[in-house]
Design an enzyme around this catalytic site. Structure first.
Site, PDB file in Angstrom:
ATOM      1  N   ASN A 105       0.831  -1.198   0.000  1.00 18.89           N
ATOM      2  CA  ASN A 105       0.000   0.000   0.000  1.00 18.89           C
ATOM      3  C   ASN A 105       0.869   1.252   0.000  1.00 18.89           C
ATOM      4  OD1 ASN A 105      -2.130  -1.789   0.194  1.00 18.89           O
ATOM      5  ND2 ASN A 105      -2.232  -1.647   2.424  1.00 18.89           N
ATOM      6  N   HIS A 122       6.047  -0.391  -2.626  1.00 24.70           N
ATOM      7  CA  HIS A 122       5.671   0.281  -3.877  1.00 24.70           C
ATOM      8  C   HIS A 122       5.714   1.802  -3.771  1.00 24.70           C
ATOM      9  CE1 HIS A 122       3.361  -3.624  -5.067  1.00 24.70           C
ATOM     10  NE2 HIS A 122       4.650  -3.695  -5.317  1.00 24.70           N
ATOM     11  N   CYS A 184       8.739  19.996 -12.772  1.00 24.86           N
ATOM     12  CA  CYS A 184       9.620  20.315 -11.639  1.00 24.86           C
ATOM     13  C   CYS A 184       9.943  21.798 -11.595  1.00 24.86           C
ATOM     14  CB  CYS A 184      10.902  19.489 -11.751  1.00 24.86           C
ATOM     15  SG  CYS A 184      12.086  19.789 -10.431  1.00 24.86           S
ATOM     16  N   GLY A 224      -4.161  -9.557   3.487  1.00 22.28           N
ATOM     17  CA  GLY A 224      -4.933  -8.656   2.647  1.00 22.28           C
ATOM     18  C   GLY A 224      -4.398  -8.427   1.247  1.00 22.28           C
ATOM     19  N   CYS A 268      -9.912  -8.668   7.019  1.00 27.75           N
ATOM     20  CA  CYS A 268      -8.660  -8.374   7.728  1.00 27.75           C
ATOM     21  C   CYS A 268      -8.890  -7.695   9.072  1.00 27.75           C
ATOM     22  CB  CYS A 268      -7.760  -7.493   6.860  1.00 27.75           C
ATOM     23  SG  CYS A 268      -7.135  -8.298   5.378  1.00 27.75           S
TER      24      CYS A 268
END
Length: 281
Positions: A105, A122, A184, A224, A268
């Site tokens: 997550n 991630h 940027c 999960g 969960c």
């Protein structure tokens, strides 16, 4: 067939026998915080196809689509609160049962719940990174820029927004086409969320570090996630190859079902809350 209380007892015994756990969590843990999951109970993708890394880099149309949908979906993630699954896991960590917690997550809810040792496999959605100079920007700061440069995004939608995973939301095509994308402020380079898009890979140094941590752990606990992406499934393969026992809490099928020595098929939040209480008693 075992009832839920028996499964909780078995899982509690699994953890007490293997107190240094390497834990992998996925979207099912954050579902109770109002963040939708990617897949259904049999592992099939729900909703629109995810953004691909190559498309984001090469196509302005993909960047317009991403930032328009992210602008609308980000508030749902930024305002999300840890649910009972996050809090129960934080309590289990405080009892000394966790070696490491690795999450797929990108919502940082484990950290908000008080976890001390979390690796964001991630990446993290609360940051934006320049792909040219590496400059990091706070996502809230970028949200302000997007709001200022795209006043049309503040127009009322005809229907209530349908939120997706990881700060995504349904947005009409005509709104996407008018989207001004950020660059940027330091080098005018390409900005992207500091997450691993589909079609990209987790940095090798992170994978090597996690592989070492897994080999130091007593067991692997999957929570999960369907493990359909290889970035997390690889650790189940490694654990199995090194005779490290694997347990799972997940509602529905996973890619590694044949590798588990114990699986609890359930919500969960409910399972982790009962597990925490079992470990305390």
């Amino acid at each position: 067939m075992k009832d839920t209380s028996t499964f909780i007892s078995d899982l509690s015994e699994f953890i007490k026998t293997n107190p240094e756990l390497f834990v992998i969590t996925g979207a099912g843990v954050s579902h109770g915080s109002g963040i939708p999951t990617y897949r259904d109970d049999i592992g099939n993708w729900k909703g629109n196809s995810p953004i691909q890394h190559a498309d984001f880099v090469k196509k302005e149309s993909s960047r317009k689509r991403y930032w328009a949908r992210s602008f609308s979906g980000w508030p749902n993630v930024s305002s999300a609160k840890p649910n009972s699954a996050h809090l129960a896991l934080a309590d289990i960590e405080s009892m000394g049962y966790l070696k490491a917690l690795v999450t797929q997550n990108v919502d940082r809810l484990h950290q908000k719940a008080g976890h001390q040792n979390v690796i964001d496999l991630h990446g993290r959605l609360d940051q934006v990174i320049c792909m040219d100079c590496g400059n990091l920007i706070c996502r809230e700061e970028l949200q302000e820029w997007l709001c200022k440069k795209n006043p049309h995004m503040l127009e009322k939608e005809d229907t209530r927004l349908a939120f997706g995973p990881d700060g995504d939301a349904e947005v009409r095509d005509e709104i996407i086409q008018r989207m001004k994308v950020p660059s940027c402020s330091s080098c005018f380079g390409l900005l992207k969320p500091n997450v691993v898009f589909y079609g990209s890979t987790v940095k090798k140094e992170i994978v090597y570090h996690l592989s070492d941590l897994l080999l130091q752990a007593k067991a692997l606990l999957v929570i999960g996630t369907s493990l359909m992406v290889y970035s997390s499934f690889r650790f189940c393969k490694q654990a199995n190859e090194n005779c490290i026992p694997i347990a799972c809490i997940n509602q529905g099928a996973t890619r590694a079902d044949k590798l588990f020595s114990l699986k609890v098929d359930g919500d969960c939040s409910e399972v982790l809350s009962k597990l925490r209480n079992s470990l305390i008693s």
